[in-house]
Write an enzyme that holds these catalytic residues in place. Structure first.
Site, PDB file in Angstrom:
ATOM      1  N   LYS A   1       0.844  -1.237  -0.116  1.00  0.00           N
ATOM      2  CA  LYS A   1      -0.347   0.051   0.033  1.00  0.00           C
ATOM      3  C   LYS A   1       0.728   1.103   0.177  1.00  0.00           C
ATOM      4  CE  LYS A   1      -3.328  -2.723  -0.023  1.00  0.00           C
ATOM      5  NZ  LYS A   1      -3.920  -3.596   1.532  1.00  0.00           N
TER       6      LYS A   1
HETATM    7  C1  LIG Z   1      -5.311  -5.010   1.651  1.00  0.00           C
HETATM    8  C2  LIG Z   1      -5.889  -5.050   1.751  1.00  0.00           C
HETATM    9  C3  LIG Z   1      -7.154  -4.985   3.230  1.00  0.00           C
HETATM   10  C4  LIG Z   1      -6.643  -5.578   3.901  1.00  0.00           C
HETATM   11  O1  LIG Z   1      -5.726  -5.031   4.487  1.00  0.00           O
HETATM   12  P1  LIG Z   1      -4.585  -5.765   5.398  1.00  0.00           P
HETATM   13  O2  LIG Z   1      -3.515  -4.536   6.269  1.00  0.00           O
HETATM   14  O3  LIG Z   1      -3.768  -7.274   4.121  1.00  0.00           O
HETATM   15  O4  LIG Z   1      -4.940  -6.684   6.315  1.00  0.00           O
HETATM   16  C5  LIG Z   1      -8.570  -5.237   2.380  1.00  0.00           C
HETATM   17  N1  LIG Z   1      -9.396  -5.163   1.451  1.00  0.00           N
HETATM   18  C6  LIG Z   1      -8.569  -4.251   0.462  1.00  0.00           C
HETATM   19  C7  LIG Z   1      -9.516  -3.567  -0.663  1.00  0.00           C
HETATM   20  C8  LIG Z   1      -7.292  -4.805   0.607  1.00  0.00           C
HETATM   21  O5  LIG Z   1      -6.398  -3.698  -0.378  1.00  0.00           O
END
Ligand SMILES: *Cc1c(COP(=O)(O)O)cnc(C)c1O
Length: 380
Positions: free
Chosen positions: A180
């Site tokens: 991210k």
């Molecule tokens: C990355 C992501 C999550 C979950 O995030 P984590 O930090 O990996 O638990 C949830 N929804 C979407 C759309 C994501 O891309």
């Protein structure tokens, strides 16, 4: 190899983490609140609850909204599984809705068709970093008495004409996974404007206990009570130190990503069988991903084969995501399967994510594009 996503760690990040390790706090110290405050400042929200992952933040959001057995929550079929799983964690049922095949964003018209007397909330996903049509979704949610949740794990730093991602829904959730924009290794955060909702989420993050250790220390009291069945979803000071340091570079990260998206758009414009996703007018896109739609059928090319050729050319392409209703778990649990969401399923068949990350260069984009051009022209 040019990866599809890559995190960036600087000397400042290292120094910040080292400082945290030597500060006397390891977990739930001053940096958690500082990070929550900084994310609020960056997003316009008034309350932040840092969690051990984005998934944990989604779970906290469902608890704070009072979602429970018998309830239904509408989610887009095209998303990471965690968007639906947080509903299932509460004993409630995720109801999958179609996405717009040009943007891959939740289609408000289809959401209307999925609403039943049991529906309690809508979770919108800002797929690839583009904020959804929150004006339409909010009108719909208000008319039907539903909560509106933004799974903004892709869109930190994005905005619509109504404001920044963070204030567009009743609750907004971010992830700080290394893929991210901003990373804490693992981590997430729920932000909102409602102090009561934030307090419920904060309690759920800490076993359902009414006063956490730091608050007891502040007040000079030993007693606490567990009022709800919560979890240990806390994020440590060490993680928050990294997040705070990274967050300072968010404007530059967004600039890198937007510049790369523009270069991709220009370079791929000549291709007949490859088209970037549409961007809604007036939105500020955060470009977590750069996704194109490829007409593999017209190219007589299997997507797995295209994936292999790109990887051979040093391009880390990827696919986001298998529609959630097609995962074996939901097929077994809900009886969903192919044909249930024809628009989303057809759109999914064409998706390909090209490399996009903080610090991606124009040269890298050009190398990716020549590999994509070779797919269409049949070379390579
Ligand atoms: C990355 C992501 C999550 C979950 O995030 P984590 O930090 O990996 O638990 C949830 N929804 C979407 C759309 C994501 O891309």
């Amino acid at each position: 190899m040019i990866p599809y996503a890559r995190h960036q760690i600087t000397e400042d990040d290292l120094a910040a983490v080292l400082d945290a390790l030597q500060s006397g706090w390891l977990t739930t110290g001053p940096l958690v609140e500082a990070f929550e405050g900084a994310v609020c400042e960056a997003t316009g929200a008034s309350h932040g609850v840092a969690t051990s992952s984005g998934t944990a933040a989604l779970h906290c959001a469902m608890f704070a909204l009072g979602i429970g057995p018998g309830d239904e929550v509408v989610v887009p079929a095209l998303t990471f599984a965690a968007t639906a799983n947080c509903v299932a964690y509460m004993g409630a049922t995720p109801v999958f809705a179609e996405v717009d095949p040009d943007t891959m964003l939740l289609d408000p018209g289809d959401v209307v068709r999925r609403i039943t007397p049991r529906t309690r909330a809508i979770i919108a996903v800002d797929y690839a970093g583009q904020p959804c049509d929150y004006a339409a979704l909010r009108t719909l949610a208000e008319a039907r008495g539903l909560a509106l949740v933004a799974d903004a794990c892709h869109s930190l730093g994005g905005a619509t004409a109504e404001g920044p991602v963070g204030v567009l829904a009743d609750v907004t959730v971010f992830s700080f996974h290394p893929a991210k924009h901003v990373t804490t290794a693992e981590g997430g955060m729920l932000v909102c404007l409602d102090p009561d909702l934030a307090a419920r989420a904060r309690r759920f993050r800490n076993h359902g206990i009414d006063l956490d250790a730091r608050e007891r220390g502040r007040r000079g009291v030993f007693a606490y009570q567990m009022t709800d069945l919560g979890f240990n979803y806390r994020l440590s000071d060490i993680h928050c130190a990294l997040g705070l340091s990274q967050l300072k570079r968010l404007p530059g990260f967004l600039e890198d990503r937007r510049r790369a998206a523009e270069a991709y758009g220009r370079n791929l414009a000549g291709l007949a069988r490859v088209s970037p996703l549409a961007v809604r007018p007036g939105v500020s896109h955060a470009y977590h991903l750069y996704v194109v739609r490829v007409d593999f059928q017209a190219l007589r090319l299997d997507r797995q084969e295209a994936f292999r050729r790109l990887h051979q050319a040093g391009v880390g392409a990827n696919v986001h995501y298998l529609p959630v209703h097609l995962h074996p778990y939901y097929r077994g649990r809900l009886g969903t399967g192919p044909g249930a969401l024809p628009v989303t399923e057809a759109a999914y068949e064409r998706l390909l994510s090209l490399p996009m990350f903080n610090g991606i260069t124009r040269d890298m984009v050009e190398r990716v594009c020549s590999a994509v051009h070779a797919l269409e022209t049949g070379r390579g």
